[in-house]
Scaffold this motif. Structure first.
Motif, PDB file in Angstrom:
ATOM      1  N   GLN A   9      -1.914  -1.545  -3.934  1.00 13.76           N
ATOM      2  CA  GLN A   9      -2.969  -0.544  -3.788  1.00 13.76           C
ATOM      3  C   GLN A   9      -2.329   0.812  -3.519  1.00 13.76           C
ATOM      4  O   GLN A   9      -1.346   0.922  -2.793  1.00 13.76           O
ATOM      5  CB  GLN A   9      -3.899  -0.925  -2.638  1.00 13.76           C
ATOM      6  CG  GLN A   9      -5.081  -0.016  -2.480  1.00 13.76           C
ATOM      7  CD  GLN A   9      -6.002  -0.472  -1.341  1.00 13.76           C
ATOM      8  OE1 GLN A   9      -5.662  -1.324  -0.543  1.00 13.76           O
ATOM      9  NE2 GLN A   9      -7.182   0.114  -1.287  1.00 13.76           N
ATOM     10  N   THR A  10      -2.899   1.842  -4.118  1.00 14.34           N
ATOM     11  CA  THR A  10      -2.456   3.213  -3.887  1.00 14.34           C
ATOM     12  C   THR A  10      -3.673   4.049  -3.530  1.00 14.34           C
ATOM     13  O   THR A  10      -4.694   3.982  -4.212  1.00 14.34           O
ATOM     14  CB  THR A  10      -1.771   3.791  -5.145  1.00 14.34           C
ATOM     15  OG1 THR A  10      -0.643   2.979  -5.474  1.00 14.34           O
ATOM     16  CG2 THR A  10      -1.310   5.218  -4.908  1.00 14.34           C
ATOM     17  N   LEU A  11      -3.550   4.814  -2.440  1.00 16.28           N
ATOM     18  CA  LEU A  11      -4.646   5.676  -1.998  1.00 16.28           C
ATOM     19  C   LEU A  11      -4.165   7.115  -1.938  1.00 16.28           C
ATOM     20  O   LEU A  11      -3.083   7.383  -1.420  1.00 16.28           O
ATOM     21  CB  LEU A  11      -5.132   5.277  -0.599  1.00 16.28           C
ATOM     22  CG  LEU A  11      -5.795   3.922  -0.437  1.00 16.28           C
ATOM     23  CD1 LEU A  11      -6.089   3.665   1.038  1.00 16.28           C
ATOM     24  CD2 LEU A  11      -7.077   3.859  -1.242  1.00 16.28           C
ATOM     25  N   SER A  12      -4.975   8.026  -2.433  1.00 15.38           N
ATOM     26  CA  SER A  12      -4.677   9.440  -2.283  1.00 15.38           C
ATOM     27  C   SER A  12      -5.174   9.886  -0.909  1.00 15.38           C
ATOM     28  O   SER A  12      -6.346   9.726  -0.583  1.00 15.38           O
ATOM     29  CB  SER A  12      -5.373  10.253  -3.368  1.00 15.38           C
ATOM     30  OG  SER A  12      -5.200  11.639  -3.083  1.00 15.38           O
ATOM     31  N   VAL A  13      -4.265  10.429  -0.127  1.00 15.37           N
ATOM     32  CA  VAL A  13      -4.627  10.979   1.182  1.00 15.37           C
ATOM     33  C   VAL A  13      -4.242  12.455   1.214  1.00 15.37           C
ATOM     34  O   VAL A  13      -3.932  13.004   2.268  1.00 15.37           O
ATOM     35  CB  VAL A  13      -3.960  10.194   2.343  1.00 15.37           C
ATOM     36  CG1 VAL A  13      -4.495   8.772   2.404  1.00 15.37           C
ATOM     37  CG2 VAL A  13      -2.439  10.185   2.204  1.00 15.37           C
ATOM     38  N   LYS A  14      -4.301  13.070   0.040  1.00 22.37           N
ATOM     39  CA  LYS A  14      -3.846  14.444  -0.142  1.00 22.37           C
ATOM     40  C   LYS A  14      -4.389  15.376   0.948  1.00 22.37           C
ATOM     41  O   LYS A  14      -5.591  15.480   1.151  1.00 22.37           O
ATOM     42  CB  LYS A  14      -4.277  14.953  -1.513  1.00 22.37           C
ATOM     43  CG  LYS A  14      -3.684  16.292  -1.863  1.00 22.37           C
ATOM     44  CD  LYS A  14      -3.992  16.677  -3.285  1.00 22.37           C
ATOM     45  CE  LYS A  14      -3.270  17.967  -3.609  1.00 22.37           C
ATOM     46  NZ  LYS A  14      -3.341  18.262  -5.027  1.00 22.37           N
ATOM     47  N   GLY A  15      -3.450  16.004   1.644  1.00 24.92           N
ATOM     48  CA  GLY A  15      -3.799  16.962   2.673  1.00 24.92           C
ATOM     49  C   GLY A  15      -4.226  16.363   4.004  1.00 24.92           C
ATOM     50  O   GLY A  15      -4.454  17.083   4.966  1.00 24.92           O
ATOM     51  N   ASP A  57       4.737  10.678   0.623  1.00 24.74           N
ATOM     52  CA  ASP A  57       4.116   9.367   0.492  1.00 24.74           C
ATOM     53  C   ASP A  57       4.652   8.434   1.575  1.00 24.74           C
ATOM     54  O   ASP A  57       5.801   8.565   2.011  1.00 24.74           O
ATOM     55  CB  ASP A  57       4.428   8.756  -0.876  1.00 24.74           C
ATOM     56  CG  ASP A  57       3.938   9.602  -2.040  1.00 24.74           C
ATOM     57  OD1 ASP A  57       3.149  10.543  -1.802  1.00 24.74           O
ATOM     58  OD2 ASP A  57       4.346   9.324  -3.171  1.00 24.74           O
ATOM     59  N   LEU A  58       3.814   7.508   1.969  1.00 23.68           N
ATOM     60  CA  LEU A  58       4.201   6.491   2.948  1.00 23.68           C
ATOM     61  C   LEU A  58       3.793   5.141   2.385  1.00 23.68           C
ATOM     62  O   LEU A  58       2.654   4.974   1.926  1.00 23.68           O
ATOM     63  CB  LEU A  58       3.501   6.748   4.283  1.00 23.68           C
ATOM     64  CG  LEU A  58       3.885   5.813   5.428  1.00 23.68           C
ATOM     65  CD1 LEU A  58       4.003   6.601   6.714  1.00 23.68           C
ATOM     66  CD2 LEU A  58       2.893   4.696   5.584  1.00 23.68           C
ATOM     67  N   ALA A  59       4.718   4.183   2.392  1.00 23.62           N
ATOM     68  CA  ALA A  59       4.454   2.854   1.829  1.00 23.62           C
ATOM     69  C   ALA A  59       4.499   1.798   2.922  1.00 23.62           C
ATOM     70  O   ALA A  59       5.333   1.852   3.834  1.00 23.62           O
ATOM     71  CB  ALA A  59       5.481   2.522   0.747  1.00 23.62           C
ATOM     72  N   LEU A  60       3.589   0.833   2.792  1.00 21.03           N
ATOM     73  CA  LEU A  60       3.528  -0.297   3.719  1.00 21.03           C
ATOM     74  C   LEU A  60       3.821  -1.590   2.969  1.00 21.03           C
ATOM     75  O   LEU A  60       3.399  -1.776   1.823  1.00 21.03           O
ATOM     76  CB  LEU A  60       2.139  -0.402   4.343  1.00 21.03           C
ATOM     77  CG  LEU A  60       1.660   0.784   5.160  1.00 21.03           C
ATOM     78  CD1 LEU A  60       0.213   0.596   5.569  1.00 21.03           C
ATOM     79  CD2 LEU A  60       2.533   0.997   6.373  1.00 21.03           C
ATOM     80  N   LEU A 112       0.840  -1.192   0.000  1.00 24.56           N
ATOM     81  CA  LEU A 112       0.000   0.000   0.000  1.00 24.56           C
ATOM     82  C   LEU A 112       0.876   1.243   0.000  1.00 24.56           C
ATOM     83  O   LEU A 112       1.864   1.315   0.730  1.00 24.56           O
ATOM     84  CB  LEU A 112      -0.889   0.012   1.257  1.00 24.56           C
ATOM     85  CG  LEU A 112      -1.726   1.255   1.520  1.00 24.56           C
ATOM     86  CD1 LEU A 112      -2.790   1.445   0.445  1.00 24.56           C
ATOM     87  CD2 LEU A 112      -2.379   1.168   2.896  1.00 24.56           C
ATOM     88  N   ILE A 113       0.487   2.210  -0.831  1.00 29.28           N
ATOM     89  CA  ILE A 113       1.134   3.524  -0.799  1.00 29.28           C
ATOM     90  C   ILE A 113       0.062   4.564  -0.503  1.00 29.28           C
ATOM     91  O   ILE A 113      -0.981   4.604  -1.162  1.00 29.28           O
ATOM     92  CB  ILE A 113       1.835   3.871  -2.131  1.00 29.28           C
ATOM     93  CG1 ILE A 113       2.944   2.861  -2.438  1.00 29.28           C
ATOM     94  CG2 ILE A 113       2.415   5.287  -2.062  1.00 29.28           C
ATOM     95  CD1 ILE A 113       3.622   3.087  -3.777  1.00 29.28           C
ATOM     96  N   LEU A 114       0.313   5.376   0.512  1.00 32.46           N
ATOM     97  CA  LEU A 114      -0.538   6.510   0.834  1.00 32.46           C
ATOM     98  C   LEU A 114       0.124   7.737   0.220  1.00 32.46           C
ATOM     99  O   LEU A 114       1.234   8.109   0.609  1.00 32.46           O
ATOM    100  CB  LEU A 114      -0.680   6.659   2.349  1.00 32.46           C
ATOM    101  CG  LEU A 114      -1.238   5.433   3.082  1.00 32.46           C
ATOM    102  CD1 LEU A 114      -1.213   5.648   4.585  1.00 32.46           C
ATOM    103  CD2 LEU A 114      -2.639   5.111   2.609  1.00 32.46           C
TER     104      LEU A 114
END
Length: 158
Positions: A44-50, A23-26, A4-6
């Motif tokens: 999986q990649t999720l946008s957590v912008k802001g 970005d932070l990756a798990l 996962l990448i946030l």
């Protein structure tokens, strides 16, 4: 491959380092990488912008025992970022449980807990934890031995 990448979060690095946009990756249940931008492949990649990316918070004074027994979760706490609760505070608790003093223990706890539909059918922490684990809790939980529960088991309210 990362799990996962946030992307584009506000990552708190610590008191002295402050905040970082990045970005932070798990990988599995571990943080694999923190960087301004991660371009490696991930499942999986999720946008957590802001949004703030932070570790889970710990509520060290919780009374969530019965909610965990009933539902396996504490949704309001999860929504606030709490991922761990410590229960058994204020002397309240549900173990040890001596069968002949079960009613006393229920009476002692019913002022705070809604015991409707809960069968206190364990004797000790191990039995209590088995019941909790059956619900597959969505939150981590630790349990203190409440002094009121201990007193009730040993001598009741005399």
């Amino acid at each position: 491959m990362l799990d996962l990448i946030l992307k584009e979060g506000r990552i708190f690095l610590g008191q002295e380092e402050g905040w970082m946009k990045g970005d932070l990756a798990l990988k599995g249940d571990k943080i694999a990488l923190i960087a301004p931008e991660i371009s490696r492949p991930a499942r999986q990649t999720l946008s957590v912008k802001g949004r703030v990316v932070a570790p889970g918070l710990i509520d060290v004074h919780a009374h969530d025992e019965i909610e965990l027994l009933k539902t396996g979760t504490t949704r309001p706490k999860l929504a606030q970022g709490v991922t761990t609760v410590i229960c058994g505070n204020c002397g309240l608790g549900f173990f040890p449980l001596v069968p002949e003093k079960k009613e006393l223990l229920q009476d002692y706890n019913k002022g705070l807990f809604d015991l409707e539909g809960v069968n206190l059918d364990w004797l000790d922490l191990a039995g209590f934890l088995k019941r909790i684990e059956k619900k597959q809790p969505a939150i981590n939980a630790g349990f203190l031995v409440g002094h009121g529960a201990l007193r009730t088991a040993v001598m009741g309210f005399t």
